[in-house]
Design a protein around this motif. Sequence first.
Motif, PDB file in Angstrom:
ATOM      1  N   MET A 282       0.834  -1.197   0.000  1.00  0.00           N
ATOM      2  CA  MET A 282       0.000   0.000   0.000  1.00  0.00           C
ATOM      3  C   MET A 282       0.874   1.255   0.000  1.00  0.00           C
ATOM      4  O   MET A 282       1.862   1.337   0.741  1.00  0.00           O
ATOM      5  N   ALA A 283       0.510   2.211  -0.830  1.00  0.00           N
ATOM      6  CA  ALA A 283       1.223   3.490  -0.869  1.00  0.00           C
ATOM      7  C   ALA A 283       0.712   4.384   0.251  1.00  0.00           C
ATOM      8  O   ALA A 283      -0.489   4.681   0.309  1.00  0.00           O
ATOM      9  N   PRO A 284       1.569   4.837   1.172  1.00  0.00           N
ATOM     10  CA  PRO A 284       1.115   5.718   2.253  1.00  0.00           C
ATOM     11  C   PRO A 284       0.436   6.985   1.736  1.00  0.00           C
ATOM     12  O   PRO A 284      -0.409   7.561   2.421  1.00  0.00           O
ATOM     13  N   ALA A 285       0.803   7.401   0.515  1.00  0.00           N
ATOM     14  CA  ALA A 285       0.224   8.623  -0.046  1.00  0.00           C
ATOM     15  C   ALA A 285      -1.283   8.508  -0.253  1.00  0.00           C
ATOM     16  O   ALA A 285      -1.978   9.515  -0.385  1.00  0.00           O
ATOM     17  N   THR A 286      -1.817   7.284  -0.290  1.00  0.00           N
ATOM     18  CA  THR A 286      -3.261   7.109  -0.478  1.00  0.00           C
ATOM     19  C   THR A 286      -4.040   7.346   0.808  1.00  0.00           C
ATOM     20  O   THR A 286      -5.273   7.392   0.780  1.00  0.00           O
ATOM     21  N   LEU A 287      -3.334   7.498   1.932  1.00  0.00           N
ATOM     22  CA  LEU A 287      -3.994   7.688   3.215  1.00  0.00           C
ATOM     23  C   LEU A 287      -4.111   9.168   3.562  1.00  0.00           C
ATOM     24  O   LEU A 287      -3.324   9.997   3.099  1.00  0.00           O
ATOM     25  N   SER A 288      -5.064   9.484   4.397  1.00  0.00           N
ATOM     26  CA  SER A 288      -5.186  10.837   4.912  1.00  0.00           C
ATOM     27  C   SER A 288      -4.109  11.083   5.966  1.00  0.00           C
ATOM     28  O   SER A 288      -3.450  10.157   6.440  1.00  0.00           O
ATOM     29  N   ASP A 289      -3.925  12.352   6.352  1.00  0.00           N
ATOM     30  CA  ASP A 289      -2.973  12.668   7.413  1.00  0.00           C
ATOM     31  C   ASP A 289      -3.328  11.916   8.685  1.00  0.00           C
ATOM     32  O   ASP A 289      -2.456  11.406   9.399  1.00  0.00           O
ATOM     33  N   PHE A 290      -4.608  11.861   8.984  1.00  0.00           N
ATOM     34  CA  PHE A 290      -5.084  11.159  10.187  1.00  0.00           C
ATOM     35  C   PHE A 290      -4.689   9.683  10.132  1.00  0.00           C
ATOM     36  O   PHE A 290      -4.148   9.132  11.087  1.00  0.00           O
TER      37      PHE A 290
END
Length: 604
Positions: A569-577
Amino acid sequence: MTIDLATLLTQTHPYDGLPPEDQAQLAGELSEQRFDKDQVIYQIGRQQQSLYLILEGRVDITDAAGELVSILGPRNSFGERGLMKDGIAATTATAAEPCTLVLIPTATFHRIVSDHPSVKRFFDRTRPATSRRHDLTTMALAEVMTPTPLTCPPETSLIEAARLMRDHAVSCLIITRNNVPDGILTTRDLTNKALAEGLPYDTPVTRVMTADPVTLPPTALVADVLHAMIERGITHMPVVDGGKLVGILTQTDLTRIQATSSDALIRDITQAVNRAELAQIVGRIPQLLVQLVGADNPHQVVTRLITDIGDATTRRLLAMAEDRFGPPPVPYLWLACGSQGRQEQTGVSDQDNCLILDDTATVEDDRYFAALAKFVSDGLDEAGYFYCPGDMMATNPKWRQPLRVWRQYFNGWITTPDPEAQMLASVMYDLRPIGGQHSLFAGLQEDTLAKSARNSIFVAHMVSNSLKHTPPLGLLRGFATVRSGEHKNTIDLKHNGVVPVVDLGRIYALRGQLTQANTRARLAAAMEAGIISTAGGRDLIDAYDMIADTRLAHQAEQIKRSEAPDNFMAPATLSDFERSHLRDAFVVIKTMQSAAGSRSGPLS
């Protein structure tokens, strides 16, 4: 506890992203308050005066039914739901132990949320602490719709439309201009409006289509579709977002979805007559995973239900094999290890299995079990449980042996814990009986756990081996992502997230002689037995839950995009939270690994 509040803000998300001058202003408006164990911080339905940030201690959050929905520790903020709504607390917060909290006044909270979009996004992403949904009708259309439905332009002829529908095996076409739906054409329209009226084949679809069809947004519920279908007598529902077509849901889809449940799959598996039919049934697992994740089921429910299907498939193959080769010459037991053994299968699972034979088995008898093992493993592979790359399968003669040989294996691994022994023991300690004579395993498991726990050198080697998988923690609160290859800039949620916790759970089971194979059950049992502290155990379970839930959500999104699910999973796909809390989960795991590596008393 004395701490400079300005420094605290620079170390705590989302406040660490504020400009220095805003951090300084915020620090000047904060206050500290001490709460005793079991003291209520705020109560559901009552006016709430502040947002809270935990400086030290633990806080339990419960919902209206008194159900525990969150366990929070230092650096966690809470109470934003009530403040962002109407100032009335949406949950109850209680000090689980003596704690010190930093209070952010309501007016201050609203100011920083208003002035800083990143802070607003952080708190907007907080999921409501509501009960899990298990009903198909309460799922959003985005979770169950068919994306990218078949479309055609308005000038398409009836004959072209009919051929499109035939070739793609669909019952409708959406007529669009620039992906904006103008109408819908169904097979019923072709029959009742075109064929029955004798219209020429080159008639434009606009003559027959239903113009301005009823549509719903992807946020609507399946219940909304059902109500519209009943009220309006329609069978197809285009899904539109911002005026653009994004999907479709049909009556046929709803029937298929309702039939795709773990119960339905297992019922069909027990009635399958051959391996090809089994493979077709098991092929419905990806859709089941999407539905279970979309209904907010926790990971331990999703993986248990999916593993149950794998178990049923294995037992059906064993029955088919016995029908084909005759009754077994001696008692035997088929066992699973790996994720199936731990009841933790997801959308990506290979097969890890073995056979324990009765000690009376002869060389001639092994010919029978070799044929049985090949039949079952081949059937599992056809169904999508692919062959183990390390050949950890019952088809390998090494893993198809009488009970006395298995005792020798485990004794050898315990007394001579070389690297290969550590690896094999790690796999085999997750064994779980699937089909056959279960008594063949009971004595073996008890004896092995007792001998393992008494051998401190073996346990130390196992601990060392378990620490080889490390969380993907980088510098400056970031993630250590894969640096090259097809998975560049992603994190491996399996080997760097789930596996470290699995390894810890196995170590706790060895130390406490715990018989559970499931990781979460091992953690809970280790806590109860005092192998790990209550605080450390609760933190680790929370961290494991977050990572495992994130992994399943990632796989479900891939399946919805018609992609093969994986663990990258690419961390960039997640929100800051999400990034912040996922990183916190990895920190917990790293802390527990350090404690396991330098044990003195209960691990904390």
